[in-house]
Design a protein around this motif. Structure first.
Motif, PDB file in Angstrom:
ATOM      1  N   UNK A   1       0.823  -1.207   0.000  1.00 56.78           N
ATOM      2  CA  UNK A   1       0.000   0.000   0.000  1.00 56.78           C
ATOM      3  C   UNK A   1       0.860   1.262   0.000  1.00 56.78           C
ATOM      4  N   UNK A   2       1.938   1.235   0.745  1.00 57.43           N
ATOM      5  CA  UNK A   2       2.807   2.411   0.843  1.00 57.43           C
ATOM      6  C   UNK A   2       2.240   3.459   1.777  1.00 57.43           C
ATOM      7  N   UNK A   3       1.098   4.041   1.407  1.00 55.81           N
ATOM      8  CA  UNK A   3       0.395   5.008   2.259  1.00 55.81           C
ATOM      9  C   UNK A   3      -1.087   4.693   2.206  1.00 55.81           C
ATOM     10  N   UNK A   4      -1.818   5.139   3.227  1.00 57.31           N
ATOM     11  CA  UNK A   4      -3.262   4.926   3.219  1.00 57.31           C
ATOM     12  C   UNK A   4      -3.978   6.155   2.689  1.00 57.31           C
ATOM     13  N   UNK A   5      -5.305   6.159   2.758  1.00 51.69           N
ATOM     14  CA  UNK A   5      -6.092   7.251   2.203  1.00 51.69           C
ATOM     15  C   UNK A   5      -5.835   8.580   2.903  1.00 51.69           C
ATOM     16  N   UNK A   6      -5.349   8.519   4.147  1.00 49.71           N
ATOM     17  CA  UNK A   6      -5.046   9.740   4.894  1.00 49.71           C
ATOM     18  C   UNK A   6      -3.610  10.211   4.698  1.00 49.71           C
ATOM     19  N   UNK A   7      -2.891   9.508   3.821  1.00 52.69           N
ATOM     20  CA  UNK A   7      -1.518   9.911   3.554  1.00 52.69           C
ATOM     21  C   UNK A   7      -0.511   9.395   4.561  1.00 52.69           C
ATOM     22  N   UNK A   8      -0.931   8.491   5.453  1.00 54.41           N
ATOM     23  CA  UNK A   8      -0.017   7.939   6.450  1.00 54.41           C
ATOM     24  C   UNK A   8       0.816   6.829   5.824  1.00 54.41           C
ATOM     25  N   UNK A   9       2.107   6.838   6.078  1.00 53.34           N
ATOM     26  CA  UNK A   9       3.009   5.869   5.454  1.00 53.34           C
ATOM     27  C   UNK A   9       3.103   4.588   6.271  1.00 53.34           C
ATOM     28  N   UNK A  10       3.314   3.463   5.581  1.00 54.84           N
ATOM     29  CA  UNK A  10       3.566   2.202   6.267  1.00 54.84           C
ATOM     30  C   UNK A  10       4.956   2.234   6.885  1.00 54.84           C
ATOM     31  N   UNK A  11       5.122   1.470   7.957  1.00 53.08           N
ATOM     32  CA  UNK A  11       6.408   1.436   8.636  1.00 53.08           C
ATOM     33  C   UNK A  11       6.920   0.007   8.802  1.00 53.08           C
ATOM     34  N   UNK A  12       6.348  -0.913   8.038  1.00 49.54           N
ATOM     35  CA  UNK A  12       6.768  -2.306   8.133  1.00 49.54           C
ATOM     36  C   UNK A  12       8.191  -2.479   7.614  1.00 49.54           C
ATOM     37  N   UNK A  13       8.548  -1.716   6.583  1.00 51.08           N
ATOM     38  CA  UNK A  13       9.892  -1.817   6.022  1.00 51.08           C
ATOM     39  C   UNK A  13      10.948  -1.453   7.062  1.00 51.08           C
ATOM     40  N   UNK A  14      10.753  -0.328   7.749  1.00 52.90           N
ATOM     41  CA  UNK A  14      11.759   0.062   8.738  1.00 52.90           C
ATOM     42  C   UNK A  14      11.682  -0.830   9.975  1.00 52.90           C
ATOM     43  N   UNK A  15      10.511  -1.398  10.263  1.00 54.35           N
ATOM     44  CA  UNK A  15      10.425  -2.354  11.364  1.00 54.35           C
ATOM     45  C   UNK A  15      11.283  -3.576  11.061  1.00 54.35           C
ATOM     46  N   UNK A  16      11.244  -4.050   9.827  1.00 59.33           N
ATOM     47  CA  UNK A  16      12.106  -5.168   9.422  1.00 59.33           C
ATOM     48  C   UNK A  16      13.578  -4.805   9.617  1.00 59.33           C
ATOM     49  N   UNK A  17      13.941  -3.614   9.186  1.00 58.69           N
ATOM     50  CA  UNK A  17      15.328  -3.171   9.319  1.00 58.69           C
ATOM     51  C   UNK A  17      15.755  -3.151  10.781  1.00 58.69           C
ATOM     52  N   UNK A  18      14.862  -2.654  11.645  1.00 55.65           N
ATOM     53  CA  UNK A  18      15.210  -2.515  13.053  1.00 55.65           C
ATOM     54  C   UNK A  18      15.253  -3.867  13.762  1.00 55.65           C
ATOM     55  N   UNK A  19      14.407  -4.795  13.353  1.00 55.92           N
ATOM     56  CA  UNK A  19      14.471  -6.152  13.905  1.00 55.92           C
ATOM     57  C   UNK A  19      15.824  -6.778  13.583  1.00 55.92           C
ATOM     58  N   UNK A  20      16.267  -6.623  12.351  1.00 53.71           N
ATOM     59  CA  UNK A  20      17.572  -7.165  11.943  1.00 53.71           C
ATOM     60  C   UNK A  20      18.690  -6.591  12.794  1.00 53.71           C
ATOM     61  N   UNK A  21      18.624  -5.296  13.080  1.00 62.45           N
ATOM     62  CA  UNK A  21      19.672  -4.669  13.891  1.00 62.45           C
ATOM     63  C   UNK A  21      19.677  -5.218  15.307  1.00 62.45           C
ATOM     64  N   UNK A  22      18.485  -5.392  15.889  1.00 62.51           N
ATOM     65  CA  UNK A  22      18.415  -5.904  17.265  1.00 62.51           C
ATOM     66  C   UNK A  22      18.812  -7.387  17.323  1.00 62.51           C
ATOM     67  N   UNK A  23      18.506  -8.149  16.296  1.00 64.11           N
ATOM     68  CA  UNK A  23      18.930  -9.550  16.260  1.00 64.11           C
ATOM     69  C   UNK A  23      20.451  -9.672  16.230  1.00 64.11           C
ATOM     70  N   UNK A  24      21.089  -8.665  15.640  1.00 65.42           N
ATOM     71  CA  UNK A  24      22.554  -8.687  15.519  1.00 65.42           C
ATOM     72  C   UNK A  24      23.268  -8.179  16.769  1.00 65.42           C
ATOM     73  N   UNK A  25      22.530  -7.595  17.707  1.00 59.14           N
ATOM     74  CA  UNK A  25      23.162  -7.041  18.912  1.00 59.14           C
ATOM     75  C   UNK A  25      23.667  -8.146  19.833  1.00 59.14           C
TER      76      UNK A  25
END
Length: 247
Positions: free
Chosen positions: A223-247
C-alpha cells in the motif's frame, strides 16, 4: 590596508560570530526541550542514514522503558510470561479475532515478518486479545490456523480483561477500549511495539528527529500510504528487527 577595509573585515567577523551564536543557542534550546519532554530516544548520532541509524531505547522520565510482567494463556492453552521472551527480539500487538477493520491487515503484516525471519530462532511475536471473553485459546488457535501463524514463538494470548487493558494502556501506552459504536465493539490504535532481547522497548527516530516509539501496523508494504496519507512502517520495522537480532 585602508581603514575602511579593516572596518569592513571586522564587521564581517561580528556578523559571522552572531550567526554562530544564534544557531548555537537554538540547538541547545531544542535539545533541552526534548529532554524535558520526558520521552526521548537514546541513539547513535554517528550514522544518520535510514539503514545505518541505530535503534534507541525509549526513555520516560530518565528511565528506559521495559515490558511489564505478564502471564496469559496462549492458543495452545499454555501459560506464557514475559520471561519466555527473554533472549528474543519480538513485536507486540493488541488485537481481537472478530475485528472487521484493521486487525486482518495487522495480522498479515506480522505474518510477513514471521516469514521474513523464519530462520531466526531469536524472533517472536506477542499478540494480546482485547476481547478475551470471546477469544478463548481455542478461538485463538483457529485464528492462527486461518492466517498461517506457525512460528513457535508467536503466542496469541488471552486472560483477564482488566489485566490485558492495563498492560496495553499503562504498560505500553497503546490505546485500547471497548466501544459499542466502534466496528466490532472495540477500538484500538493498531500500533506495533518492538522489544529487544533484554525486554526493553526500542525505537528509531523519524525524519523529523522524533522517536517513533511504535510502528504503524495498519498499512502494508504494498500500500505504501493509506487514504489519509499515512506511510507504512513495516519496512523500517524489518530493518530494526535485523539490527536488534545482531546485537
Amino acid at each position: 590596508m585602508p581603514t575602511g577595509a579593516n572596518n569592513k573585515k571586522k564587521s564581517t567577523y561580528i556578523w559571522v560570530s552572531a550567526i554562530i551564536l544564534i544557531f548555537g543557542i537554538f540547538a541547545v534550546y531544542e535539545i533541552t526541550k526534548r529532554v524535558k519532554s520526558g520521552t526521548i530516544v537514546e541513539n547513535d548520532r554517528m550514522s544518520v542514514g535510514p539503514q545505518q541509524q541505530g535503534v534507541g531505547f525509549v526513555v520516560n522520565q530518565g528511565q528506559k522503558r521495559k515490558v511489564p510482567d505478564f502471564s496469559f494463556l496462549n492458543q495452545d492453552s499454555t501459560m506464557v510470561t514475559n520471561e519466555d521472551y527473554l533472549g528474543k527480539v519480538y513485536v507486540v500487538e493488541f488485537f481481537f479475532t472478530t475485528c472487521p477493520t484493521i486487525c486482518p491487515i495487522m495480522t498479515k503484516n506480522l505474518v510477513e515478518l514471521q516469514d521474513t525471519f523464519r530462520d531466526e530462532e531469536d524472533f517472536g511475536v506477542a499478540s494480546f486479545t482485547i476481547n478475551p471473553r470471546y477469544d478463548t485459546p481455542s478461538v485463538l488457535k483457529r485464528y492462527a490456523d486461518k492466517y498461517g501463524i506457525t512460528d513457535k514463538d508467536w503466542h496469541l494470548m488471552t486472560g483477564d480483561q482488566e489485566e490485558i487493558y492495563g498492560l496495553a494502556q499503562e504498560g505500553f501506552y497503546i490505546f485500547a477500549q471497548e466501544d459499542e459504536a466502534a466496528p466490532g465493539g472495540f477500538e484500538h490504535s493498531g500500533m506495533f511495539a518492538l522489544i529487544d532481547k533484554n525486554g526493553y522497548i526500542r525505537s528509531r527516530e523519524d525524519e523529523h528527529g522524533n522517536p517513533l516509539i511504535y510502528y504503524r501496523g495498519t498499512i502494508t508494504e504494498k500500500q505504501g500510504v493509506n487514504a489519509d496519507g499515512e506511510a507504512q512502517q513495516i519496512t523500517i520495522l524489518k530493518e530494526d528487527i535485523k539490527k536488534l537480532l545482531a546485537e
